[in-house]
Write a protein that holds these residues in place. Structure first.
Motif, PDB file in Angstrom:
ATOM      1  N   SER A 139       1.708  -0.253  20.394  1.00 47.19           N
ATOM      2  CA  SER A 139       1.004  -1.860  19.884  1.00 47.19           C
ATOM      3  C   SER A 139      -0.359  -1.827  19.421  1.00 47.19           C
ATOM      4  O   SER A 139      -0.787  -2.598  18.872  1.00 47.19           O
ATOM      5  CB  SER A 139       1.200  -2.676  21.307  1.00 47.19           C
ATOM      6  N   THR A 140      -0.966  -0.180  19.679  1.00 45.25           N
ATOM      7  CA  THR A 140      -2.142  -0.199  19.279  1.00 45.25           C
ATOM      8  C   THR A 140      -2.117   0.032  17.655  1.00 45.25           C
ATOM      9  O   THR A 140      -3.079  -0.283  17.369  1.00 45.25           O
ATOM     10  CB  THR A 140      -3.143   0.263  20.719  1.00 45.25           C
ATOM     11  N   LEU A 141      -0.823   0.940  17.267  1.00 42.89           N
ATOM     12  CA  LEU A 141      -1.044   0.765  16.480  1.00 42.89           C
ATOM     13  C   LEU A 141      -0.805   0.091  14.920  1.00 42.89           C
ATOM     14  O   LEU A 141      -1.653  -0.231  14.059  1.00 42.89           O
ATOM     15  CB  LEU A 141       0.179   2.316  16.059  1.00 42.89           C
ATOM     16  N   ASP A 142       0.513  -1.304  16.207  1.00 41.80           N
ATOM     17  CA  ASP A 142       0.431  -2.130  15.028  1.00 41.80           C
ATOM     18  C   ASP A 142      -1.342  -3.346  15.395  1.00 41.80           C
ATOM     19  O   ASP A 142      -1.530  -3.776  13.436  1.00 41.80           O
ATOM     20  CB  ASP A 142       0.755  -3.250  15.740  1.00 41.80           C
ATOM     21  N   ASP A 143      -1.631  -3.191  16.151  1.00 45.42           N
ATOM     22  CA  ASP A 143      -3.243  -3.717  15.951  1.00 45.42           C
ATOM     23  C   ASP A 143      -4.285  -3.076  15.010  1.00 45.42           C
ATOM     24  O   ASP A 143      -4.571  -3.551  14.254  1.00 45.42           O
ATOM     25  CB  ASP A 143      -3.900  -3.699  17.413  1.00 45.42           C
ATOM     26  N   ALA A 144      -3.748  -1.581  14.862  1.00 44.29           N
ATOM     27  CA  ALA A 144      -4.801  -1.562  13.652  1.00 44.29           C
ATOM     28  C   ALA A 144      -4.469  -1.386  12.883  1.00 44.29           C
ATOM     29  O   ALA A 144      -5.178  -2.138  11.130  1.00 44.29           O
ATOM     30  CB  ALA A 144      -4.611   0.414  14.174  1.00 44.29           C
ATOM     31  N   ILE A 145      -3.288  -1.642  12.023  1.00 45.08           N
ATOM     32  CA  ILE A 145      -2.671  -1.943  10.722  1.00 45.08           C
ATOM     33  C   ILE A 145      -3.014  -3.190  10.907  1.00 45.08           C
ATOM     34  O   ILE A 145      -3.227  -3.393   9.320  1.00 45.08           O
ATOM     35  CB  ILE A 145      -1.637  -1.868  10.859  1.00 45.08           C
ATOM     36  N   ALA A 146      -2.861  -4.277  11.917  1.00 46.29           N
ATOM     37  CA  ALA A 146      -3.718  -5.464  11.661  1.00 46.29           C
ATOM     38  C   ALA A 146      -4.758  -5.752  10.870  1.00 46.29           C
ATOM     39  O   ALA A 146      -5.311  -6.975  10.441  1.00 46.29           O
ATOM     40  CB  ALA A 146      -2.756  -6.347  12.750  1.00 46.29           C
ATOM     41  N   ALA A 147      -5.081  -5.357  11.094  1.00 47.86           N
ATOM     42  CA  ALA A 147      -6.920  -5.354  11.068  1.00 47.86           C
ATOM     43  C   ALA A 147      -7.467  -4.855  10.039  1.00 47.86           C
ATOM     44  O   ALA A 147      -8.350  -5.211   9.132  1.00 47.86           O
ATOM     45  CB  ALA A 147      -7.904  -4.197  12.072  1.00 47.86           C
ATOM     46  N   MET A 148      -6.152  -4.494   9.177  1.00 44.52           N
ATOM     47  CA  MET A 148      -6.902  -3.736   7.536  1.00 44.52           C
ATOM     48  C   MET A 148      -5.752  -5.554   7.157  1.00 44.52           C
ATOM     49  O   MET A 148      -5.105  -6.246   7.408  1.00 44.52           O
ATOM     50  CB  MET A 148      -5.887  -2.861   7.467  1.00 44.52           C
ATOM     51  N   PRO A 149      -7.319  -5.632   5.664  1.00 46.19           N
ATOM     52  CA  PRO A 149      -6.595  -6.324   5.346  1.00 46.19           C
ATOM     53  C   PRO A 149      -5.237  -6.213   4.325  1.00 46.19           C
ATOM     54  O   PRO A 149      -5.015  -5.135   4.251  1.00 46.19           O
ATOM     55  CB  PRO A 149      -7.478  -6.251   3.770  1.00 46.19           C
ATOM     56  N   ARG A 150      -4.732  -7.147   4.468  1.00 46.12           N
ATOM     57  CA  ARG A 150      -3.079  -7.280   3.980  1.00 46.12           C
ATOM     58  C   ARG A 150      -2.389  -6.783   2.370  1.00 46.12           C
ATOM     59  O   ARG A 150      -1.826  -5.893   2.503  1.00 46.12           O
ATOM     60  CB  ARG A 150      -2.636  -8.790   3.506  1.00 46.12           C
ATOM     61  N   ASP A 151      -3.576  -6.406   1.383  1.00 49.09           N
ATOM     62  CA  ASP A 151      -3.212  -5.768   0.333  1.00 49.09           C
ATOM     63  C   ASP A 151      -3.714  -4.313   0.463  1.00 49.09           C
ATOM     64  O   ASP A 151      -3.311  -3.641  -0.692  1.00 49.09           O
ATOM     65  CB  ASP A 151      -3.766  -6.226  -0.443  1.00 49.09           C
ATOM     66  N   SER A 152      -4.592  -3.928   2.001  1.00 48.44           N
ATOM     67  CA  SER A 152      -4.503  -2.468   2.034  1.00 48.44           C
ATOM     68  C   SER A 152      -3.873  -1.864   2.719  1.00 48.44           C
ATOM     69  O   SER A 152      -4.405  -1.101   3.614  1.00 48.44           O
ATOM     70  CB  SER A 152      -6.432  -3.039   2.347  1.00 48.44           C
ATOM     71  N   ARG A 153      -2.801  -2.643   3.411  1.00 47.44           N
ATOM     72  CA  ARG A 153      -1.890  -1.830   4.522  1.00 47.44           C
ATOM     73  C   ARG A 153      -1.167  -0.784   3.468  1.00 47.44           C
ATOM     74  O   ARG A 153      -0.917  -0.755   2.952  1.00 47.44           O
ATOM     75  CB  ARG A 153      -1.229  -3.236   5.397  1.00 47.44           C
ATOM     76  N   PRO A 154      -0.906   0.554   4.643  1.00 47.50           N
ATOM     77  CA  PRO A 154       0.131   1.094   3.763  1.00 47.50           C
ATOM     78  C   PRO A 154       1.505   0.758   3.214  1.00 47.50           C
ATOM     79  O   PRO A 154       1.972  -0.080   4.167  1.00 47.50           O
ATOM     80  CB  PRO A 154       0.640   2.224   5.472  1.00 47.50           C
ATOM     81  N   LYS A 155       1.373   1.094   2.490  1.00 44.85           N
ATOM     82  CA  LYS A 155       3.084   0.453   1.416  1.00 44.85           C
ATOM     83  C   LYS A 155       4.375   0.998   2.247  1.00 44.85           C
ATOM     84  O   LYS A 155       5.487   0.323   1.691  1.00 44.85           O
ATOM     85  CB  LYS A 155       2.528   1.581   0.149  1.00 44.85           C
ATOM     86  N   VAL A 156       4.003   2.624   2.440  1.00 45.43           N
ATOM     87  CA  VAL A 156       5.877   2.853   3.062  1.00 45.43           C
ATOM     88  C   VAL A 156       4.674   3.575   4.927  1.00 45.43           C
ATOM     89  O   VAL A 156       4.035   4.392   4.791  1.00 45.43           O
ATOM     90  CB  VAL A 156       6.178   3.771   2.639  1.00 45.43           C
ATOM     91  N   HIS A 157       5.668   3.224   5.706  1.00 45.20           N
ATOM     92  CA  HIS A 157       5.329   3.826   6.437  1.00 45.20           C
ATOM     93  C   HIS A 157       6.239   4.413   7.321  1.00 45.20           C
ATOM     94  O   HIS A 157       7.429   4.398   7.895  1.00 45.20           O
ATOM     95  CB  HIS A 157       4.674   2.988   7.960  1.00 45.20           C
ATOM     96  N   CYS A 158       6.198   6.257   7.480  1.00 48.29           N
ATOM     97  CA  CYS A 158       7.375   6.628   8.174  1.00 48.29           C
ATOM     98  C   CYS A 158       7.179   6.853   9.467  1.00 48.29           C
ATOM     99  O   CYS A 158       5.796   7.739   9.759  1.00 48.29           O
ATOM    100  CB  CYS A 158       7.707   8.202   7.629  1.00 48.29           C
TER     101      CYS A 158
END
Length: 157
Positions: free
Chosen positions: A106-125
């Protein structure tokens, strides 16, 4: 490119199984192979970042396991995940987001959520989840939480 994970104990300097020979192994990788241990690269114009970290089972369960490579505490993972660059084309992590798998972070979710929506990774493997393999199209919501989209993708499958 692929990052290591908790079974790659010889590569983690903090692991009880770390071997200095790991440096020799990495030095002998072919020139077209890049080892991504919490670092980024570019490939054919794509911005890629790979990170091996996963939850510490000592912290979670009070037990040490043989396959404890790259396990870090919640505090350490919060700091590490905050270093993920914005605007990535591809994020590769060993552990899945917490909303997608019981073995997720869940700490990974938090880090991605903290990014501006248009700056989040396009693909996450990612890997690590031995019971939940396959491919799903999941989009992060306004809060970075992929859970609802994952449930919808699973229901549609």
């Amino acid at each position: 490119p692929r990052p290591p994970g908790n079974h790659d104990t010889i590569l983690d300097k903090r692991s009880m199984d770390y071997q200095p020979v790991a440096r020799e192994i990495l030095a002998r990788l072919p020139s077209h192979v890049e080892y991504l241990q919490h670092k980024g690269t570019q490939y054919r114009g794509l911005n890629i970042f790979g990170s091996p970290y996963t939850a510490s089972r000592v912290e979670l369960f009070g037990q040490r396991y043989y396959s404890e490579g790259f396990e870090r505490t919640t505090k350490e993972r919060r700091r590490l995940w905050s270093e993920i660059p914005q605007g990535l084309d591809l994020l590769i992590t060993h552990v899945p987001p917490g909303t997608l798998a019981s073995s997720g972070d869940s700490t990974l979710d938090d880090a991605i959520a903290a990014m501006p929506r248009d700056s989040r990774p396009k693909v996450h493997c990612f890997g690590h989840d031995h019971h939940g393999f396959g491919v799903s199209l999941v989009q992060y919501g306004n809060k970075g939480n992929a859970g609802a989209a994952a449930a919808a993708a699973a229901a549609a499958a």
